[in-house]
Design a protein around this motif. Structure first.
Motif, PDB file in Angstrom:
ATOM      1  N   PRO A  69      71.195  75.407  14.853  1.00  0.00           N
ATOM      2  CA  PRO A  69      72.542  75.175  15.380  1.00  0.00           C
ATOM      3  C   PRO A  69      73.599  75.762  14.447  1.00  0.00           C
ATOM      4  O   PRO A  69      73.351  76.001  13.269  1.00  0.00           O
ATOM      5  CB  PRO A  69      72.656  73.651  15.447  1.00  0.00           C
ATOM      6  N   GLU A 102      69.216  74.620  23.903  1.00  0.00           N
ATOM      7  CA  GLU A 102      69.155  73.548  24.902  1.00  0.00           C
ATOM      8  C   GLU A 102      67.880  72.717  24.791  1.00  0.00           C
ATOM      9  O   GLU A 102      67.845  71.582  25.227  1.00  0.00           O
ATOM     10  CB  GLU A 102      69.302  74.110  26.315  1.00  0.00           C
ATOM     11  N   LEU A 137      66.806  71.348  22.215  1.00  0.00           N
ATOM     12  CA  LEU A 137      66.999  70.361  21.155  1.00  0.00           C
ATOM     13  C   LEU A 137      66.795  68.955  21.711  1.00  0.00           C
ATOM     14  O   LEU A 137      67.215  68.661  22.825  1.00  0.00           O
ATOM     15  CB  LEU A 137      68.437  70.491  20.633  1.00  0.00           C
ATOM     16  N   VAL A 196      73.968  74.891  20.068  1.00  0.00           N
ATOM     17  CA  VAL A 196      72.616  74.371  19.852  1.00  0.00           C
ATOM     18  C   VAL A 196      71.695  74.944  20.918  1.00  0.00           C
ATOM     19  O   VAL A 196      72.122  75.214  22.040  1.00  0.00           O
ATOM     20  CB  VAL A 196      72.559  72.823  19.914  1.00  0.00           C
ATOM     21  N   GLN A 203      67.252  65.307  17.315  1.00  0.00           N
ATOM     22  CA  GLN A 203      67.738  66.481  16.587  1.00  0.00           C
ATOM     23  C   GLN A 203      69.247  66.637  16.753  1.00  0.00           C
ATOM     24  O   GLN A 203      69.949  66.994  15.805  1.00  0.00           O
ATOM     25  CB  GLN A 203      67.011  67.739  17.061  1.00  0.00           C
ATOM     26  N   LEU A 204      69.757  66.357  17.955  1.00  0.00           N
ATOM     27  CA  LEU A 204      71.203  66.426  18.187  1.00  0.00           C
ATOM     28  C   LEU A 204      71.926  65.429  17.286  1.00  0.00           C
ATOM     29  O   LEU A 204      72.983  65.738  16.729  1.00  0.00           O
ATOM     30  CB  LEU A 204      71.533  66.171  19.656  1.00  0.00           C
ATOM     31  N   HIS A 205      71.368  64.231  17.128  1.00  0.00           N
ATOM     32  CA  HIS A 205      71.961  63.242  16.222  1.00  0.00           C
ATOM     33  C   HIS A 205      72.123  63.841  14.822  1.00  0.00           C
ATOM     34  O   HIS A 205      73.180  63.706  14.195  1.00  0.00           O
ATOM     35  CB  HIS A 205      71.097  61.980  16.171  1.00  0.00           C
ATOM     36  N   TYR A 226      78.613  59.477  22.166  1.00  0.00           N
ATOM     37  CA  TYR A 226      77.792  59.212  20.984  1.00  0.00           C
ATOM     38  C   TYR A 226      78.553  58.196  20.142  1.00  0.00           C
ATOM     39  O   TYR A 226      79.719  58.418  19.818  1.00  0.00           O
ATOM     40  CB  TYR A 226      77.598  60.520  20.212  1.00  0.00           C
ATOM     41  N   LEU A 277      67.525  67.938  25.557  1.00  0.00           N
ATOM     42  CA  LEU A 277      68.745  68.072  26.359  1.00  0.00           C
ATOM     43  C   LEU A 277      68.461  68.709  27.711  1.00  0.00           C
ATOM     44  O   LEU A 277      69.148  68.433  28.688  1.00  0.00           O
ATOM     45  CB  LEU A 277      69.788  68.892  25.597  1.00  0.00           C
ATOM     46  N   LEU A 335      67.325  64.655  21.576  1.00  0.00           N
ATOM     47  CA  LEU A 335      68.424  63.758  21.218  1.00  0.00           C
ATOM     48  C   LEU A 335      68.372  63.410  19.732  1.00  0.00           C
ATOM     49  O   LEU A 335      69.406  63.311  19.072  1.00  0.00           O
ATOM     50  CB  LEU A 335      68.393  62.486  22.054  1.00  0.00           C
ATOM     51  N   VAL A 348      72.317  67.020  13.948  1.00  0.00           N
ATOM     52  CA  VAL A 348      73.335  68.075  13.990  1.00  0.00           C
ATOM     53  C   VAL A 348      74.729  67.447  13.942  1.00  0.00           C
ATOM     54  O   VAL A 348      75.601  67.892  13.192  1.00  0.00           O
ATOM     55  CB  VAL A 348      73.171  68.963  15.249  1.00  0.00           C
TER      56      VAL A 348
END
Length: 158
Positions: A124, A33, A35, A31, A39-41, A97, A84, A37, A43
């Motif tokens: 990602p 960096e 990104l 991913v 967006q990470l969720h 998570y 992030l 939180l 992914v």
């Protein structure tokens, strides 16, 4: 004449593992960096095969990212937009998570390495993994293991 590759971007190689299952269920993905939180969720939902039907939270360095609204935990706008990069993650540093507070699917996420890339390709991107993710609304690890043991023919699609 060589073409200008443009500025390098920081890319994180993350490994996520669903705790409590054997054989293990894990994914390795890349991913950018920057990104957030939130967006990470999204992914994580894709790489783990979840359907984004439940609440979730991140715990990073002992702090939970989410806030209470009418008795439930949700992302606040600030946490959802927190990148992030704000955490300055170190190689091999981990965080948690949790997805679906009834089933309590606990995932350990580890930042394996940081890469600088001039041409990062499509991000990602999931680059490795093992094991099928339990179906949505399975009821947690205990229920998943019971169903798997009781119905060896029960198919859990990868």
């Amino acid at each position: 004449m060589a073409s200008d590759p443009g500025p390098a971007i920081s890319v994180l190689q993350l490994r996520i593992a669903l705790r409590g299952l054997s054989p293990p269920v894990w994914r390795r993905f890349l991913v950018p960096e920057h990104l957030t939180l939130g967006q990470l969720h999204h992914v994580i939902q894709v790489v783990m095969g979840w359907a984004d039907e439940h609440l979730h939270t991140f715990s990073i360095r002992g702090r939970r990212y989410g806030e209470a609204h009418e008795g439930i935990l949700q992302f606040c706008t600030v946490a959802n937009e927190l990148p992030l990069t704000a955490f300055h993650l170190r190689e091999h540093e981990g965080f948690v998570y949790v997805y679906d507070f009834n089933a309590w699917w606990r995932h350990e996420i580890r930042m394996e390495r940081r890469l600088l890339r001039h041409q990062p390709g499509q991000l990602p991107r999931c680059v490795a993994g093992c094991g099928p993710c339990p179906p949505e609304d399975m009821g947690g690890i205990e229920r998943y293991l019971e169903a798997r043991d009781e119905h060896s023919e029960y198919e859990f699609v990868d």
